[in-house]
Design an enzyme around this catalytic site. Sequence first.
Site, mmCIF file in Angstrom:
data_model
loop_
_atom_site.group_PDB
_atom_site.id
_atom_site.type_symbol
_atom_site.label_atom_id
_atom_site.label_comp_id
_atom_site.label_asym_id
_atom_site.label_seq_id
_atom_site.Cartn_x
_atom_site.Cartn_y
_atom_site.Cartn_z
ATOM 1 N N LYS A 42 9.578 28.629 -15.540
ATOM 2 C CA LYS A 42 9.521 29.621 -14.457
ATOM 3 C C LYS A 42 10.937 30.135 -14.229
ATOM 4 C CE LYS A 42 9.787 30.811 -10.455
ATOM 5 N NZ LYS A 42 10.629 31.992 -10.112
ATOM 6 N N GLU A 71 18.974 19.742 -10.107
ATOM 7 C CA GLU A 71 20.392 20.113 -10.318
ATOM 8 C C GLU A 71 20.671 21.186 -9.279
ATOM 9 O OE1 GLU A 71 22.217 18.686 -12.546
ATOM 10 O OE2 GLU A 71 20.737 17.788 -13.874
ATOM 11 N N CYS A 78 27.343 26.728 -10.043
ATOM 12 C CA CYS A 78 27.079 25.535 -9.227
ATOM 13 C C CYS A 78 28.343 24.694 -9.077
ATOM 14 C CB CYS A 78 25.968 24.713 -9.854
ATOM 15 S SG CYS A 78 26.254 24.368 -11.590
ATOM 16 N N GLU A 103 28.038 26.232 0.479
ATOM 17 C CA GLU A 103 28.143 26.857 -0.842
ATOM 18 C C GLU A 103 28.043 28.376 -0.681
ATOM 19 O OE1 GLU A 103 24.856 26.515 -3.653
ATOM 20 O OE2 GLU A 103 26.292 26.099 -5.245
HETATM 21 P P1 NAD Z 1 16.859 29.078 -5.679
HETATM 22 O O1 NAD Z 1 16.713 27.660 -5.261
HETATM 23 O O2 NAD Z 1 16.660 30.131 -4.679
HETATM 24 O O3 NAD Z 1 15.853 29.409 -6.879
HETATM 25 C C1 NAD Z 1 15.790 28.610 -8.032
HETATM 26 C C2 NAD Z 1 14.408 28.735 -8.630
HETATM 27 O O4 NAD Z 1 13.458 28.190 -7.699
HETATM 28 C C3 NAD Z 1 13.961 30.181 -8.890
HETATM 29 O O5 NAD Z 1 13.227 30.225 -10.093
HETATM 30 C C4 NAD Z 1 13.070 30.483 -7.692
HETATM 31 O O6 NAD Z 1 12.096 31.460 -7.952
HETATM 32 C C5 NAD Z 1 12.433 29.130 -7.455
HETATM 33 N N1 NAD Z 1 11.942 28.958 -6.074
HETATM 34 C C6 NAD Z 1 12.426 29.527 -4.952
HETATM 35 N N2 NAD Z 1 11.697 29.136 -3.882
HETATM 36 C C7 NAD Z 1 10.751 28.294 -4.339
HETATM 37 C C8 NAD Z 1 9.713 27.554 -3.723
HETATM 38 N N3 NAD Z 1 9.478 27.588 -2.419
HETATM 39 N N4 NAD Z 1 8.935 26.775 -4.509
HETATM 40 C C9 NAD Z 1 9.161 26.708 -5.842
HETATM 41 N N5 NAD Z 1 10.107 27.405 -6.485
HETATM 42 C C10 NAD Z 1 10.914 28.175 -5.744
HETATM 43 O O7 NAD Z 1 18.299 29.156 -6.372
HETATM 44 P P2 NAD Z 1 19.007 30.423 -6.986
HETATM 45 O O8 NAD Z 1 19.479 31.289 -5.868
HETATM 46 O O9 NAD Z 1 18.148 31.027 -8.047
HETATM 47 O O10 NAD Z 1 20.249 29.752 -7.733
HETATM 48 C C11 NAD Z 1 21.434 29.437 -7.110
HETATM 49 C C12 NAD Z 1 21.517 27.948 -6.827
HETATM 50 O O11 NAD Z 1 21.349 27.220 -8.035
HETATM 51 C C13 NAD Z 1 22.860 27.546 -6.281
HETATM 52 O O12 NAD Z 1 22.685 26.673 -5.198
HETATM 53 C C14 NAD Z 1 23.502 26.827 -7.462
HETATM 54 O O13 NAD Z 1 24.491 25.904 -7.106
HETATM 55 C C15 NAD Z 1 22.340 26.194 -8.105
HETATM 56 N N6 NAD Z 1 22.631 25.843 -9.503
HETATM 57 C C16 NAD Z 1 22.834 24.519 -9.829
HETATM 58 C C17 NAD Z 1 23.159 24.165 -11.138
HETATM 59 C C18 NAD Z 1 23.417 22.717 -11.538
HETATM 60 O O14 NAD Z 1 23.408 22.430 -12.726
HETATM 61 N N7 NAD Z 1 23.658 21.814 -10.611
HETATM 62 C C19 NAD Z 1 23.274 25.151 -12.120
HETATM 63 C C20 NAD Z 1 23.053 26.479 -11.746
HETATM 64 C C21 NAD Z 1 22.729 26.809 -10.433
#
Ligand code: NAD
Length: 498
Positions: A190, A266, A301, A401
């Site tokens: 997804k 993550e 991240c 963040e």
């Molecule tokens: P997000 O949590 O908003 O979305 C991530 C994914 O989850 C997307 O595919 C989104 O559609 C899905 N999602 C959102 N709401 C959901 C729900 N209620 N139920 C199920 N799925 C849902 O994050 P983002 O804005 O896409 O990404 C940024 C974040 O990702 C930052 O916090 C960043 O630090 C983190 N990140 C972490 C790593 C790591 O390796 N630790 C790497 C990259 C990004």
Amino acid sequence: MTMTLKDWQARAAALVPETRMFIDGKFVDAASGAKFETINPANGQVVAAVARGSAEDVDRAVAAAKKAFKSGVWSRMEPTARMAVMSRFADLIEAHAEDFALLDTLDMGKPISDMFNIDIPGSLMTIRFFAEVIDKMEGVVTNTNADALHYILRQPLGVCGLVVPWNYPLMMAAWKIAPALSVGNSIVLKPAEQSPLSALLLAKLFSEAGGPDGVFNVVTGFGEDTGKPLALHMDVDKIGFTGSGEVGKLMMIYAGQSNMKRVSTECGGKSPQIVLADCEDLAKAAATGVAGIYGNQGEVCSAGSRILVERAVYDEYIALFTEAANDMHIPGDPLDPDTTMGPLVTPEQQSRVLGYIEAGRKEGAKLAFGGNVPAQFNAGCFVEPTLFTDVSNKMKIAQEEIFGPVASIIPVDNLDHAIETANDTIYGLAAAIWTSNVKNAHRFARDVEAGIVWVNAYEAGDATTPWGGFKQSGNGRDKCLEALTQYTQTKSVWIELS
Ligand code: NAD
């Protein structure tokens, strides 16, 4: 890369990306027929209208994945044959590098040169690493009772739901799909709604590489509509999640509300870079610090967003950091191979980041440079590289963040103060120290609460180095052999010999 901005613009104008979901080896429209638009954040133009998935599409994808898993067509395929598919898959990704570069850059605004320097090599390295371990994994015979033979089998889990973010669309997908597929699972990927296109090309290439139907499925759409039903699904055995802490916690709740599926997360960070007065090369520390926070527009991240500098070198470091930032991170059209800083992913993310800059000003941090939307790029979601100095670790900009190009420099008295400040956060993803004293380096590595530690470096690593956090940065480990344990389960087999 020999292509120019004009070449990329021509490619972008001619682009007709695949926009349907990939289920059971075929591209299909959403069951509802609905679509959503992905927007190029550099200019606000529509890139494509993509199938908008729902729980019904998730059901179809999970059913296909389950059927493929149970049939054994992939899960029990000869290891060497599975290796051959994964290795052809990597070769096909490499052959389509320009397509992937274009798709991710148009979807989320990343400089196209980053795709060739970071995202594509990082994705290929990971897929090839996990392809190569397939026939090298072994079980264990334990030294138990002489009248019994006891062994431990490591087996795939079944259907893995892989939910990924938009900041490295291809690479975050690769980090999940590579270990999940290599050990024989079926997957439903997804992608984030902001960046769905490269995931669709990935699935097509897996199929072209000989991956059986139903093993690799992609459902596109919004988190609530698709990620949530996937995580709540009774036939999904595991969620591998990368994204915000807020949604990471929801994933754990969904698992508890459904079938206790395994969840690895993550999530975000507020990673410290410590600079001690005994640092041998302050200019290098400053230049690496600049790359560590402004790279990928700060949408990383592990962005080194808190820079803790010992007072004796505080002013000198700020001067060097400012000079390096002027030279290194200039906003521009992300399709231009010379651009080092693209727009943020969406107007919402841009306002969020500008909101944090406002908060920093109000809380009394000193704005050293940046803080605005660059005048020449106001059609896109750009924010200038921004530096606050004299920041207190209690401030909102030091605790939350931001996920944008905003650095905070915080003065510290000594190593103990630096470690205490570094650990004063809910996060624990990455941390770095710049020092020439081996005792300081080891003490820091021992005491800092972070899953990834660098000494005199930042963002260094390869496929062998575990990626994951302490505390609220999550519980998973991507890349590295340990990742395989997250996509397998052990079975204890006791054979009575007496
Ligand atoms: P997000 O949590 O908003 O979305 C991530 C994914 O989850 C997307 O595919 C989104 O559609 C899905 N999602 C959102 N709401 C959901 C729900 N209620 N139920 C199920 N799925 C849902 O994050 P983002 O804005 O896409 O990404 C940024 C974040 O990702 C930052 O916090 C960043 O630090 C983190 N990140 C972490 C790593 C790591 O390796 N630790 C790497 C990259 C990004």
